[in-house]
Design a protein around this motif. Structure first.
Motif, short mmCIF file in Angstrom:
data_model
loop_
_atom_site.label_atom_id
_atom_site.label_comp_id
_atom_site.label_asym_id
_atom_site.label_seq_id
_atom_site.Cartn_x
_atom_site.Cartn_y
_atom_site.Cartn_z
N ASP A 241 0.82 -1.22 0.00
CA ASP A 241 0.00 0.00 0.00
C ASP A 241 0.84 1.26 0.00
N GLU A 242 2.13 1.16 0.30
CA GLU A 242 2.99 2.33 0.32
C GLU A 242 3.59 2.63 -1.04
N GLN A 257 -3.79 -12.53 -3.38
CA GLN A 257 -3.49 -12.61 -1.95
C GLN A 257 -3.39 -11.22 -1.33
N ILE A 258 -2.76 -10.30 -2.04
CA ILE A 258 -2.61 -8.93 -1.54
C ILE A 258 -2.76 -7.98 -2.72
N SER A 259 -3.38 -6.84 -2.51
CA SER A 259 -3.46 -5.78 -3.52
C SER A 259 -3.20 -4.45 -2.84
N ASN A 260 -2.64 -3.50 -3.55
CA ASN A 260 -2.45 -2.18 -2.96
C ASN A 260 -3.52 -1.21 -3.46
N ARG A 261 -3.57 -0.05 -2.84
CA ARG A 261 -4.63 0.91 -3.15
C ARG A 261 -4.63 1.34 -4.61
N PRO A 262 -3.48 1.68 -5.24
CA PRO A 262 -3.51 2.04 -6.67
C PRO A 262 -4.10 0.94 -7.55
N ALA A 263 -3.83 -0.34 -7.21
CA ALA A 263 -4.40 -1.43 -8.01
C ALA A 263 -5.90 -1.50 -7.84
N ARG A 264 -6.38 -1.34 -6.62
CA ARG A 264 -7.83 -1.41 -6.38
C ARG A 264 -8.54 -0.25 -7.06
N ALA A 269 -12.37 -1.82 -7.63
CA ALA A 269 -12.84 -2.79 -6.64
C ALA A 269 -12.45 -2.32 -5.24
N GLU A 270 -13.37 -2.53 -4.28
CA GLU A 270 -13.06 -2.18 -2.90
C GLU A 270 -12.06 -3.15 -2.30
N THR A 271 -12.19 -4.41 -2.68
CA THR A 271 -11.26 -5.42 -2.22
C THR A 271 -11.03 -6.43 -3.33
N ALA A 328 8.60 -18.44 1.36
CA ALA A 328 8.54 -19.69 2.14
C ALA A 328 8.66 -20.90 1.23
N GLY A 329 9.52 -20.79 0.24
CA GLY A 329 9.75 -21.91 -0.66
C GLY A 329 8.70 -22.09 -1.74
N GLU A 330 7.67 -21.25 -1.74
CA GLU A 330 6.61 -21.33 -2.74
C GLU A 330 6.75 -20.19 -3.74
N THR A 331 6.38 -20.48 -4.99
CA THR A 331 6.44 -19.46 -6.03
C THR A 331 5.17 -18.61 -5.98
N VAL A 332 5.34 -17.31 -5.90
CA VAL A 332 4.22 -16.38 -6.01
C VAL A 332 4.50 -15.45 -7.19
N LEU A 333 3.49 -14.78 -7.65
CA LEU A 333 3.61 -13.89 -8.81
C LEU A 333 3.28 -12.46 -8.38
N ILE A 334 4.10 -11.55 -8.81
CA ILE A 334 3.84 -10.12 -8.61
C ILE A 334 3.35 -9.56 -9.94
N ALA A 335 2.12 -9.09 -9.96
CA ALA A 335 1.54 -8.50 -11.17
C ALA A 335 1.64 -6.99 -11.09
N VAL A 336 2.38 -6.41 -12.01
CA VAL A 336 2.51 -4.95 -12.11
C VAL A 336 1.52 -4.47 -13.16
N LEU A 337 0.63 -3.56 -12.77
CA LEU A 337 -0.44 -3.09 -13.66
C LEU A 337 -0.12 -1.69 -14.18
N ASN A 338 -0.34 -1.49 -15.46
CA ASN A 338 -0.22 -0.16 -16.07
C ASN A 338 -1.53 0.16 -16.77
N ASP A 339 -2.05 1.35 -16.54
CA ASP A 339 -3.29 1.76 -17.20
C ASP A 339 -3.01 1.95 -18.69
N ALA A 340 -3.60 1.07 -19.51
CA ALA A 340 -3.36 1.11 -20.96
C ALA A 340 -4.60 1.55 -21.72
N THR A 341 -5.52 2.22 -21.04
CA THR A 341 -6.77 2.62 -21.70
C THR A 341 -6.51 3.56 -22.86
N LYS A 342 -5.67 4.59 -22.64
CA LYS A 342 -5.38 5.53 -23.72
C LYS A 342 -4.64 4.84 -24.86
N LEU A 343 -3.73 3.93 -24.50
CA LEU A 343 -2.98 3.21 -25.53
C LEU A 343 -3.91 2.36 -26.38
#
Length: 729
Positions: A241-242, A257-264, A269-271, A328-343
Motif C-alpha cells: 500500500d505504500e 493474496q494482496i493488492s495495494n490501493r492504486p491497483a484497487r 474494486a473495494e477489495t 517460504a519456498g513457494e512461487t508467487v507472482l507479482i503482477a505490475v499493472l499499467n493503465d493502458a486505456t489511452k494506448l
C-alpha cells in the motif's frame, strides 16, 4: 668519373632526389598546417558545445575532445575513441567501425546504442579524407532508465551477485555505485519479502526488500527504506500500500493474496482478496490460469499482456506484467499493472483508420470498373427500351434489368459516399425548405404507426451542401429510427443554430469554433448498447436480422456528412431511444447564393454537331456512340488519347465537343484535351469517369468550357449533357 655522360646522369639524379625531398617537406608542412587548422577549427566549433564531441583520425585516435566529452567520458585521458567509450558502451569497436564505414559512403551516420545508463546516440560526420567528428548524446526518442517515473530504489543483479544496474534512487540511498550485492547487504543471502539491513552512506538501515526473477538469470531487487524495526516480520508484504505502482500479489492459481490501493482504484474494486485474476480481468484469448502457470514455471519470454478490466462504470484496459518471487519456498507472482486505456484507444483509432482507408481504396478501385460495366448495361438497356413499347412482351424484363442496374449503381454510390470519394454538387440552401419538400416522402417511409414531427429555428442559417445527398442522409436516419420502433412511436426532427466559441471535443472528433446548423433526429426506440454505439458508422455493421439491412445506411450518412465538412454524433442508452445530431457549417454569404458547381444540363435545340468520343472501354463507347447518333450528332470514335490526337492532326476536321473518359491507358483524358485545346480553344469538353470528380477537379478547373458527367449515366443524361455543351459553343 672518367665518363662525362655518367657524371651528368649522377648530377641529374641527385637534383631529382633533392627536389623530391624538398617536395615531401613542403607536403608534410602543408599537412601539418592542415591538421593544426582542422584542430583549431574543431576547438572553435565544438569547444563550448554542451554535447560531447570528439575529433578522431582514421584509426580512431583522439585528436581533440571538447570539455563535455572530457567530463562525461574522460576523453582527455584516453588515446582512442573506443578507449573513451569502453566504460559506457559494451564492446564499442564494432559499432564505431560500422558507423565510420557508413560515413565514408554517405558523409554521415548515426546509431542508437543501449547502455546501462540509458540510450545513447552516436553520430559521426566525415570532416576530411581521414578525419571524423563524433557526437555522443542521449537519444531524444528513447527514455533513459535514469528517468525512472517511480522514485523507488531498484537494482538489477546478475549471476554471481554482480550489480549490473542501479537507478538514481538506489545510488542515492547506498551512496555510491555498488559493484556487488554483498557491498549493499552485509548479511547474505538477502531475504525477499522481509526486512534486511543494508549499508548506506549513513550506516546500516532497515529496509524492506523484494526480489523478482527476471530473464537470462537476472534479478530485479526493490528496496523500501524507512520501515520501523517493529515491523520486522516474516511477511513483509504490507509495503504494497505504500507503493505508487498498482501491484497484485498472486498465488500460482491466480488467486489475489494482496493488492495495494492504486491497483484497487484501477480495477474499480473495494477489495481484491479472495478473487481470482479471471474475476477481475478478461480478454487474454486463452485460459488465464494457463498463462499464470507459464509465468510461474518460467516458460516463455516476458509475461506481459493487455487485458480488459471487468468494471461497469467505464471501459478500462491494463497491461499486466508478471514477475516471479519466492515466499517460504513457494512461487508467487507479482503482477505490475499499467493503465493502458489511452494506448488501447489509440490502437483502436489506428485500426479503425486503417479499416476506413482500406474500404476507401477498395471502393474507389472497384467503382471505376464497376461503373463502366453498369454504364454499358444500363445504356444498352435504354437503347432496347427505345425500340419496345409497354405492350411488348420483353418490355417488363427490360425494365427489371434497368431497375436492378440502378440499384447496383446506388450500392456503389453508397460505398463511395462512405469513403468520401463521390461527386458532390453543392448549393446554398435553407434546410427548412428542403425538409418541407422531403416531408411527404418521409411520411410515406415511416408508415402509419409512426408520427413524424418537425421543429425549426425561425432564424435558421443557410448551409452549402449537395441537396440530393443531404436528403439521403436524412432518409437513412429516419428509416433507422422507424426500424428501431417496431410498435410505433414518435420521430422528431429539429433544426437549430449553434455557435461554438471554443473547440468542441467529442468522441474522436474536434469541432472547430464557428457557426453551425444542427439537425437532430430523435426516436423512442430500443436504443443502442454502449458496446455497439462506437461501431454504428462502420460499413456492413448492422443489428438487424439477415436480409433486413445492408449495414450501409449510417456509413453512407457518415461519409456524406464528413465530405460536406460536417460532423455526425449519436447519443443513446439501451431502451431509451437514440438521437443522431448532424452539425453542418453555416454558409457565411447568405445574401449572395452561389450557383451549383455544374448546372444541370438543359436540352438544347442544336443536335447536329460533331462529337469526338474517346473511351477505352468498347461497350461504353458503343453505347455512347449510338446514343449520340440517335440524337442526330456526328460521332468520331477513338479508343485512346493517342488515337484522338492523330485524328485531330487533320486541320480540316471540325469538332464541336470532346467527350472523353478521364482515366485511360497511356495519356489521361485531361492531358490530351489540354494539348488539343491549344489548336482548338473554342471546343467544348465533357469528361466522363467512374471516379469522383474531386480526383481530378483541380486539373479540370484549368480547362475552359468543360463539364463532368459521372458514371454510370443513362442515355438521357449523356445526350442532354452533350446538347448543353453544344448550345454553349
Amino acid at each position: 668519373m672518367p665518363d662525362p655522360r655518367l657524371q651528368v646522369a649522377c648530377l641529374f639524379l641527385g637534383a631529382i632526389l633533392l627536389m623530391s625531398a624538398l617536395w615531401i617537406a613542403i607536403v608534410h608542412a602543408a599537412e601539418t598546417r592542415f591538421r593544426k587548422g582542422l584542430v583549431e577549427a574543431a576547438v572553435d566549433f565544438m569547444g563550448e558545445d554542451a554535447t560531447p564531441a570528439i575529433l578522431t583520425g582514421r584509426e580512431g585516435d583522439i585528436q581533440y575532445a571538447n570539455r563535455a566529452a572530457q567530463t562525461a567520458f574522460s576523453a582527455d585521458e584516453a588515446s582512442t575513441l573506443a578507449g573513451a567509450l569502453k566504460h559506457t558502451v559494451a564492446n564499442p569497436g564494432p559499432i564505431l567501425y560500422r558507423l565510420e564505414s557508413r560515413a565514408d559512403l554517405r558523409g554521415s551516420a548515426h546509431e542508437d546504442v543501449v547502455t546501462r545508463a540509458g540510450h545513447l546516440r552516436l553520430s559521426v560526420h566525415r570532416a576530411a579524407a581521414d578525419r571524423y567528428i563524433w557526437r555522443i548524446e542521449k537519444s531524444a526518442d528513447r527514455p533513459s532508465r535514469e528517468a525512472d517515473p517511480v522514485p523507488l530504489p531498484m537494482l538489477t543483479v546478475g549471476r554471481g551477485g554482480a550489480v549490473l544496474f542501479m537507478n538514481t534512487a538506489a545510488r542515492e540511498l547506498v551512496g555510491e555505485r555498488a559493484r556487488t550485492l554483498d557491498r549493499i547487504f552485509p548479511k547474505m543471502p538477502l531475504r525477499s519479502g522481509q526486512i534486511n539491513d543494508i549499508t548506506t552512506a549513513q550506516g546500516l538501515m532497515a529496509c524492506l526488500v523484494v526480489e523478482l526473477e527476471g530473464v537470462a538469470g537476472r534479478r530485479e531487487v526493490f528496496l523500501l527504506p524507512g520501515v520501523a524495526p517493529t515491523e520486522r516480520q516474516p511477511d513483509g508484504w504490507a509495503f504494497f500500500d505504500e507503493l505508487p505502482v498498482p501491484l497484485l500479489k498472486l498465488a500460482r492459481s491466480g488467486e489475489v493474496q494482496i493488492s495495494n490501493r492504486p491497483a484497487r482504484d484501477l480495477l474499480g474494486a473495494e477489495t481484491c482478496c479472495g478473487k481470482t485474476l479471471s474475476d477481475l480481468m478478461e480478454g487474454l484469448g486463452r485460459s488465464i490460469p494457463d498463462w499464470l502457470d507459464d509465468a510461474a514455471a518460467g516458460r516463455g519470454g516476458v509475461h506481459s499482456e493487455f487485458l480488459r478490466v471487468r468494471r461497469d462504470d467505464r471501459e478500462t484496459f491494463v497491461q499486466v506484467t508478471l514477475n516471479r518471487a519466492m515466499e517460504a519456498g513457494e512461487t508467487v507472482l507479482i503482477a505490475v499493472l499499467n493503465d493502458a486505456t489511452k494506448l488501447k484507444t489509440l490502437e483502436e483509432q489506428f485500426v479503425q483508420s486503417q479499416k476506413m482507408q482500406a474500404i476507401g481504396q477498395l471502393a474507389g478501385g472497384v467503382a471505376h470498373d464497376f461503373n463502366n460495366l453498369l454504364t454499358a448495361i444500363a445504356g444498352h438497356c435504354d437503347l432496347l427500351l427505345l425500340r419496345h413499347d409497354q405492350g411488348d412482351p420483353d418490355y417488363g424484363d427490360l425494365v427489371q434489368i434497368n431497375q436492378n442496374a440502378n440499384r447496383a449503381a446506388a450500392l456503389v454510390s453508397q460505398l463511395l459516399a462512405y469513403s468520401r470519394k463521390q461527386t458532390l454538387r453543392p448549393e446554398v440552401m435553407d434546410l427548412r425548405d428542403m425538409l418541407s419538400e422531403l416531408t411527404h416522402l418521409l411520411n410515406r417511409l415511416v408508415g402509419e404507426r409512426v408520427i413524424l414531427s418537425l421543429s425549426h429555428d425561425p432564424t435558421l442559417w443557410s448551409i452549402r451542401a449537395d441537396k440530393r445527398q443531404l436528403e439521403q442522409v436524412l432518409m437513412n436516419l429516419v428509416v433507422n429510427a422507424r426500424d428501431a420502433m417496431p410498435e410505433g412511436g414518435d420521430i422528431r426532427i429539429a433544426t437549430e443554430n449553434v455557435t461554438l466559441d471554443e473547440p468542441l471535443r467529442r468522441d474522436r472528433a474536434v469541432v472547430a469554433p464557428g457557426r453551425y446548423v444542427r439537425v437532430s433526429v430523435t426516436d423512442e426506440g430500443q436504443g443502442i448498447s454502449q458496446d455497439k454505439i462506437q461501431k454504428v458508422f462502420e460499413p456492413f455493421f448492422t443489428t438487424k436480422r439477415t436480409g433486413e439491412g445492408t449495414g450501409l445506411g449510417l456509413s453512407t450518412a457518415y461519409g456524406i456528412v464528413k465530405q460536406t465538412g460536417g460532423f455526425i454524433f449519436v447519443d443513446s442508452h439501451e431502451g431509451k431511444g437514440a438521437t443522431f445530431q448532424v452539425l453542418l457549417p453555416a454558409h457565411e454569404t447568405v445574401d449572395t447564393p452561389m450557383a451549383q458547381a455544374d448546372p444541370a444540363p438543359a436540352p438544347a435545340a442544336k443536335t447536329d454537331g460533331v462529337v469526338l468520343l474517346v473511351e477505352d472501354e468498347a461497350p461504353v463507347r458503343a453505347f455512347a456512340s449510338r446514343a449520340l447518333q440517335l440524337r442526330g450528332m456526328t460521332v468520331l470514335e477513338a479508343d485512346s488519347a493517342e488515337s484522338a490526337l492523330d485524328l485531330l492532326e487533320d486541320t480540316s476536321l471540325k469538332v464541336d465537343v470532346f467527350v472523353s473518359d478521364v482515366v485511360m491507358p497511356g495519356i489521361a483524358g485531361p492531358s490530351w484535351v489540354l494539348k488539343a485545346l491549344e489548336e482548338r480553344p473554342e471546343t467544348q469538353v465533357v469528361f466522363m469517369s467512374g471516379y469522383a470528380e474531386e480526383a481530378f477537379g483541380e486539373i479540370q478547373s484549368r480547362i475552359p468550357n468543360s463539364t463532368f458527367l459521372p458514371k454510370p449515366f443513362s442515355l438521357t443524361e449523356l445526350t442532354e449533357t452533350v446538347q448543353h455543351q453544344l448550345a454553349q459553343g
